[in-house]
Design a protein around this motif. Structure first.
Motif, PDB file in Angstrom:
ATOM      1  N   PHE A 134      -0.581 -12.511  31.169  1.00 51.64           N
ATOM      2  CA  PHE A 134      -1.255 -11.627  30.318  1.00 51.64           C
ATOM      3  C   PHE A 134      -1.834 -10.510  31.243  1.00 51.64           C
ATOM      4  O   PHE A 134      -2.251  -9.609  30.988  1.00 51.64           O
ATOM      5  CB  PHE A 134      -2.617 -12.433  29.778  1.00 51.64           C
ATOM      6  N   LEU A 135      -1.457 -10.751  32.614  1.00 52.15           N
ATOM      7  CA  LEU A 135      -1.837  -9.545  33.518  1.00 52.15           C
ATOM      8  C   LEU A 135      -1.137  -8.221  33.344  1.00 52.15           C
ATOM      9  O   LEU A 135      -2.039  -7.149  33.344  1.00 52.15           O
ATOM     10  CB  LEU A 135      -1.275 -10.141  34.987  1.00 52.15           C
ATOM     11  N   PRO A 136       0.092  -8.080  33.007  1.00 56.42           N
ATOM     12  CA  PRO A 136       0.729  -6.887  32.408  1.00 56.42           C
ATOM     13  C   PRO A 136      -0.242  -5.978  31.542  1.00 56.42           C
ATOM     14  O   PRO A 136      -0.212  -4.906  31.447  1.00 56.42           O
ATOM     15  CB  PRO A 136       2.051  -7.006  32.196  1.00 56.42           C
ATOM     16  N   TYR A 137      -0.730  -6.957  30.395  1.00 61.59           N
ATOM     17  CA  TYR A 137      -1.271  -6.375  29.130  1.00 61.59           C
ATOM     18  C   TYR A 137      -2.633  -5.902  29.797  1.00 61.59           C
ATOM     19  O   TYR A 137      -3.149  -5.014  29.084  1.00 61.59           O
ATOM     20  CB  TYR A 137      -1.267  -7.363  28.120  1.00 61.59           C
TER      21      TYR A 137
END
Length: 281
Positions: free
Chosen positions: A5-8
């Motif tokens: 979920f880090l990119p989002y």
């Protein structure tokens, strides 16, 4: 936090910014353009298109873009190539050439107005060398080509820098080994430019041309300073509808027309400069 979920999470602030300051205002403008007295209609578009100044402003905008953008591209390519081949003074020359980046559109127009106006530098110089008997008012309806030339020169002077910066960065990313190999095989500088620089510079050319063409369709302040009402363009007509005629619906329709033209031009540029899959130098 799960790495999935880090990119989002990282793009969330940018997404929020675009939604609040671009998507939401765009929806409001589009709704205004298609709404008259609470009902959805094309009346605003019919009004602006049927106006006698619309074809003139459209023609002037397209003509100015067609005249200015190729010159900008040629100058930026030449200057970028020269800068990347300099051994000494490269940073100083690049800094000097990019000074117009710090000047606003209106300021650029006023600078060139000081050159072309009746008491300006051009008249003073021509009078001093005896070409003219007395200073003349050049920027009038009697000299439409001079008005066009003044606007085109101001745009070229002001806008070449942004394309130069993009192309300098793009050329700097091309591996030097390609040029060294080409020299070993006897390729001339011109052939190196055609076979190495231009193909590998396509992504930068796409960015520079898309940005410059869109800004060319949105030209306003330079035209207002040098041409005023003598040289109507699409953005000046949009301004007139919004602030002079107080017709926000027609202004919104003009804004969407400009957006449509910009999108069409962008698609043409992206298709013309697309990089074929599996292409080699």
């Amino acid at each position: 936090m799960n790495a999935r979920f880090l990119p989002y999470v990282l793009i969330a602030p940018v997404t929020f910014f675009l939604c609040v300051f671009f998507l939401y205002p765009f929806v409001l403008v589009a709704n205004q353009a298609f709404t008259v007295d609470g009902g959805y209609t094309m009346e605003n578009f019919r009004e602006v298109v049927s106006d006698w100044k619309f074809p003139i402003s459209l023609q002037n905008t397209l003509l100015l873009a067609a005249a200015v953008v190729p010159v900008l591209l040629a100058l930026a390519l030449l200057m970028a190539t020269m800068v990347n081949r300099m051994q000494k003074g490269r940073d100083l020359i690049l800094y000097f050439w990019t000074i117009p980046l710090g000047i606003s559109d209106l300021a650029a127009g006023i600078i060139w107005l000081a050159i072309f106006e009746q008491s300006g530098f051009l008249n003073s110089m021509l009078d001093a060398v005896g070409v003219i008997d007395k200073p003349a008012n050049l920027l009038t309806y009697q000299n439409p080509w001079i008005v066009f030339l003044a606007i085109a020169l101001a745009e070229i002077w002001r806008a070449t820098a942004i394309m130069l910066v993009i192309l300098v960065a793009g050329i700097g990313l091309i591996p030097k080994e390609y040029y060294e190999a080409a020299e070993v095989f006897g390729a001339s500088k011109w052939k190196q430019f055609l076979r190495i620089t231009l193909p590998l510079l396509r992504p930068s050319l796409q960015t520079a041309l898309v940005l410059r063409v869109i800004l060319a369709f949105e030209i306003f302040a330079v035209v207002a300073a040098l041409g005023g009402t003598l040289f109507p363009v699409l953005m000046s007509e949009t301004y007139a509808y919004q602030f002079d005629l107080l017709n926000s619906g027609a202004a919104a329709a003009m804004a969407l027309i400009i957006l449509g033209i910009s999108i069409a031009a962008t698609l043409v540029i992206l298709r013309a400069l697309r990089v074929p899959k599996g292409a080699t130098i």
